[in-house]
Design a protein around this motif. Structure first.
Motif, short mmCIF file in Angstrom:
data_model
loop_
_atom_site.label_atom_id
_atom_site.label_comp_id
_atom_site.label_asym_id
_atom_site.label_seq_id
_atom_site.Cartn_x
_atom_site.Cartn_y
_atom_site.Cartn_z
N ALA A 1 5.98 19.88 -0.27
CA ALA A 1 5.87 18.65 -1.07
C ALA A 1 5.15 17.58 -0.27
N THR A 2 4.37 16.79 -0.97
CA THR A 2 3.82 15.57 -0.38
C THR A 2 4.78 14.44 -0.70
N VAL A 3 5.12 13.66 0.32
CA VAL A 3 6.04 12.54 0.11
C VAL A 3 5.29 11.23 0.37
N ASN A 17 -5.20 2.60 -6.31
CA ASN A 17 -6.21 3.32 -5.54
C ASN A 17 -5.55 4.19 -4.48
N GLY A 18 -4.56 3.64 -3.80
CA GLY A 18 -3.87 4.41 -2.76
C GLY A 18 -3.14 5.60 -3.36
N LEU A 19 -2.54 5.40 -4.52
CA LEU A 19 -1.82 6.49 -5.15
C LEU A 19 -2.78 7.60 -5.60
N ARG A 20 -3.87 7.21 -6.23
CA ARG A 20 -4.85 8.20 -6.67
C ARG A 20 -5.39 9.01 -5.48
N ALA A 21 -5.63 8.33 -4.40
CA ALA A 21 -6.18 9.01 -3.22
C ALA A 21 -5.17 9.96 -2.59
N ALA A 22 -3.89 9.63 -2.71
CA ALA A 22 -2.86 10.42 -2.02
C ALA A 22 -2.36 11.60 -2.85
N VAL A 23 -2.44 11.50 -4.16
CA VAL A 23 -1.93 12.57 -5.02
C VAL A 23 -2.96 13.71 -5.04
N VAL A 24 -2.49 14.91 -4.72
CA VAL A 24 -3.39 16.06 -4.69
C VAL A 24 -3.10 17.00 -5.85
N LYS A 47 0.83 -1.20 0.00
CA LYS A 47 0.00 0.00 0.00
C LYS A 47 0.87 1.25 0.00
N VAL A 48 0.44 2.26 -0.73
CA VAL A 48 1.15 3.53 -0.74
C VAL A 48 0.93 4.23 0.60
N ALA A 49 2.02 4.62 1.24
CA ALA A 49 1.95 5.31 2.53
C ALA A 49 2.31 6.79 2.34
N THR A 50 1.67 7.63 3.10
CA THR A 50 1.98 9.06 3.06
C THR A 50 2.95 9.39 4.19
N LEU A 51 4.13 9.88 3.83
CA LEU A 51 5.15 10.20 4.84
C LEU A 51 5.09 11.68 5.23
N ARG A 52 4.67 12.51 4.31
CA ARG A 52 4.58 13.94 4.61
C ARG A 52 3.52 14.53 3.69
N ARG A 53 2.71 15.42 4.23
CA ARG A 53 1.62 16.02 3.45
C ARG A 53 1.95 17.47 3.13
N GLY A 54 1.93 17.83 1.85
CA GLY A 54 2.13 19.20 1.43
C GLY A 54 0.81 19.91 1.17
N SER A 55 0.87 21.08 0.57
CA SER A 55 -0.34 21.81 0.26
C SER A 55 -1.04 21.17 -0.94
N ASP A 56 -2.23 21.69 -1.25
CA ASP A 56 -2.99 21.10 -2.35
C ASP A 56 -2.31 21.29 -3.70
N SER A 57 -1.43 22.26 -3.80
CA SER A 57 -0.76 22.50 -5.08
C SER A 57 0.67 21.97 -5.09
N ALA A 58 1.06 21.34 -4.01
CA ALA A 58 2.44 20.87 -3.89
C ALA A 58 2.67 19.64 -4.78
N PRO A 59 3.90 19.48 -5.25
CA PRO A 59 4.21 18.26 -5.99
C PRO A 59 4.18 17.05 -5.06
N THR A 60 3.94 15.91 -5.66
CA THR A 60 3.99 14.64 -4.92
C THR A 60 5.27 13.92 -5.29
N VAL A 61 6.04 13.56 -4.29
CA VAL A 61 7.27 12.81 -4.52
C VAL A 61 7.04 11.38 -4.03
N LEU A 62 7.12 10.44 -4.94
CA LEU A 62 6.91 9.03 -4.59
C LEU A 62 8.28 8.37 -4.43
#
Lengths: 303, 238
Positions: A209-211, A223-230, A176-191
């Motif tokens: 950045a969201t990590v 599903n986890g990735l789609r839900a986590a990417v903002v 499962k994709v885990a979220t390590l850090r949450r950025g703003s709604d416009s922040a890039p997502t780093v996987l």
């Protein structure tokens, strides 16, 4: 408790040999010394060392699997994926039988040995075959989880071990994709995939950045990735050939406008020696290099 | 998923004899480039299925059965003809050989054809698989033996020599390799094919690949602690 992925492999496999009479280990010289004489005596013919014969290693595993056994095969990355690749394709996948293939060495453990002992193309190659699950654990604990889950699944799994390790285990549920850090709604997502996660966290310190983190890049937890990417930008940081997982990620977020960038190894023929940390830095995959790639907006491969 | 559509028919088809094989072969067309490869194996495959192998088309997964691996997957018409004669597949499906509607390709597919133990075609895979299967059968303490049919040209693939070496070192008595020698190897085998096996610890023999009695006798010798290689010569030899 073992504290490297490789030693954890040995202790976990000994457990599986004891728990499951269908477990059989196939080696090609490499790794044979990881099993004690007592272990060999205990499990008799279920630890098979074919010598330095990698095509036979996979072929024998295929024959064992045809008879209903559950082979676990281990060797250095280029010798388990590249050299016997047709055996993986035909003696396992095409026969409709399964095995757990475990590589050691990752992309930079063999910094001193150089290109002959490095195969950052491994995950890309395995990903060309149908129905294989790829694991890139970031810690010995995650490696053990991957080995146990793969073995009991009865399916085909490739597990990529390395001496490198994250500072801690970030994985929740395996795959499962885990979220390590949450950025703003416009922040890039780093996987971050596997053992680069600690450096990705360091590289993104102070950045918006969201990590995210995964140890299973194929099939990815869509599903986890789609839900986590903002936001709309996704940067994949993988400890092997840059861009390997772009297709998986692109398919997962195909219903949203997204820009995907890839950070990974772009020059497998670097011919740069030294220690693993130095080679990793030379590939731009330490925290400094990852930060540089993120800030510049220029990643090694853009799609 | 194995193809089982004809399983019911097989009970009505057994038995056919050697004299039926030419008729069965003539039903298949479209792989003429491999016709020599196919007919070179005919007598060995027939003899194995008729005199040697303990296999049952009505119980093709019997754990105690013998396993026949056609490693030399090129030109499997002879194999298909024998499988039809012995009741594994219906002769009526031979005429659709290699068509989109048929499970019978130019190379055998274990997932489509009852009785086919391995999918082959790319040379040099069968013996490694055979070593693994023979080890597994030994671990299970089952009765089965493994017979791998190869070609002298196929032996050029280096993967075979990895398998030949370890089978000899491990002393795998339930493994037999039969090498069809129709002198198709690009550079020949100076000293004889059998020497390549003997030096690695195999018991070896050389027979006329058209002589059913000799073939059956050679592959039936006792070799409990070492693998057996039988070179079956067909054509071209003086």
């Amino acid at each position: 408790m073992s504290n490297t992925m490789r030693s954890r492999f040995n202790s976990t496999v000994v457990d599986l040999l004891g728990d499951d009479p269908l477990t059989v280990v196939v080696l090609a010289a490499i790794g044979a010394s990881g099993f004690s004489a007592e272990t060999r005596r205990t499990f008799g013919g279920r630890i098979i060392d074919v010598g330095i014969r990698e095509q036979a290693m996979i072929g024998v595993a295929g024959g064992l699997a045809l008879e209903g056994l559950r082979p676990i095969v281990m060797s250095y990355t280029p010798f388990i994926v590249e050299r016997p690749f047709e055996q993986i394709k035909l003696s396992l996948t095409h026969q409709g039988v399964h095995a757990t293939l475990v590589s050691i060495g990752g992309s930079w453990d063999a910094a001193g040995e150089g290109r002959t002992h490095q195969a950052p193309e491994d995950v890309a190659l395995i990903s060309t075959l149908p129905s294989w699950t790829v694991h890139v654990p970031g810690t010995p604990h995650e490696a053990e989880q991957a080995i146990r889950t793969s073995h009991w699944s009865g399916q085909s799994h490739y597990i990529r071990l390395t001496d490198d390790s994250n500072a801690q285990s970030f994985e929740g549920e395996l795959g499962k994709v885990a979220t390590l850090r949450r950025g703003s709604d416009s922040a890039p997502t780093v996987l971050a995939v596997g053992p680069v996660a600690t450096d990705v966290l360091e590289a993104t310190t102070g950045m918006d950045a969201t990590v995210l983190y995964t140890t299973v890049p194929r099939p990815i937890d869509a599903n986890g990735l789609r839900a986590a990417v903002v936001g709309t930008d996704i940067v994949i940081v993988e400890p092997y050939l840059a861009g390997t997982s772009v297709a998986e990620v692109a398919a997962a977020v195909a219903d949203t406008p997204t820009r995907i960038r890839a950070v990974g190894i772009t020059n497998p023929e670097m011919q740069h020696y030294g220690n693993p940390r130095e080679l990793r830095a030379a590939h731009g995959l330490d925290a400094v290099g990852i930060r540089r790639a993120l800030e510049s907006g220029r990643t090694q491969v853009a799609f | 998923m194995r193809h089982t559509a004809h399983h019911h028919d097989t009970q009505e088809l057994v038995p056919y004899g050697y004299d039926d094989l030419n008729r069965f072969l003539s039903m298949m067309s479209g792989d003429e480039k491999h016709s020599e490869a196919s007919t070179s194996t005919l007598d060995v495959i027939w003899t194995l299925y008729d005199k040697v192998l303990k296999v049952d088309p009505l119980n093709p997964q019997d754990p105690n059965r013998d396993r026949f691996y056609l490693s030399k997957g090129h030109g499997p018409m002879a194999y298909y003809a024998v499988l039809a004669a012995k009741g594994f597949i219906a002769p009526s499906i031979l005429s659709a050989f290699a068509s989109a509607e048929s499970p019978l390709g130019h190379h055998p597919d274990r997932r489509r054809i009852p009785g086919v133990e391995i999918s082959s075609g790319s040379l040099g895979h069968g013996l490694g698989l055979g070593v693994g299967a023979a080890l597994a059968i030994g671990l299970a303490r089952s009765q089965g033996r493994v017979f791998v049919l190869m070609g002298d040209g196929e032996l050029e693939e280096g993967s075979n020599h990895e398998a030949i070496a370890i089978a000899g070192r491990f002393g795998i008595g339930r493994l037999t390799a039969i090498v069809i020698d129709n002198q198709s190897a690009t550079h020949g085998w100076p000293g004889g094919i059998e020497q390549r096996f003997a030096v690695e610890g195999w018991l070896t023999d050389v027979v006329d690949g058209r002589d059913h009695v000799s073939i059956a006798k050679a592959v039936s010798v006792s070799h409990p602690e070492m693998p057996l290689a039988v070179v079956a010569r067909v054509g071209g030899h003086q």
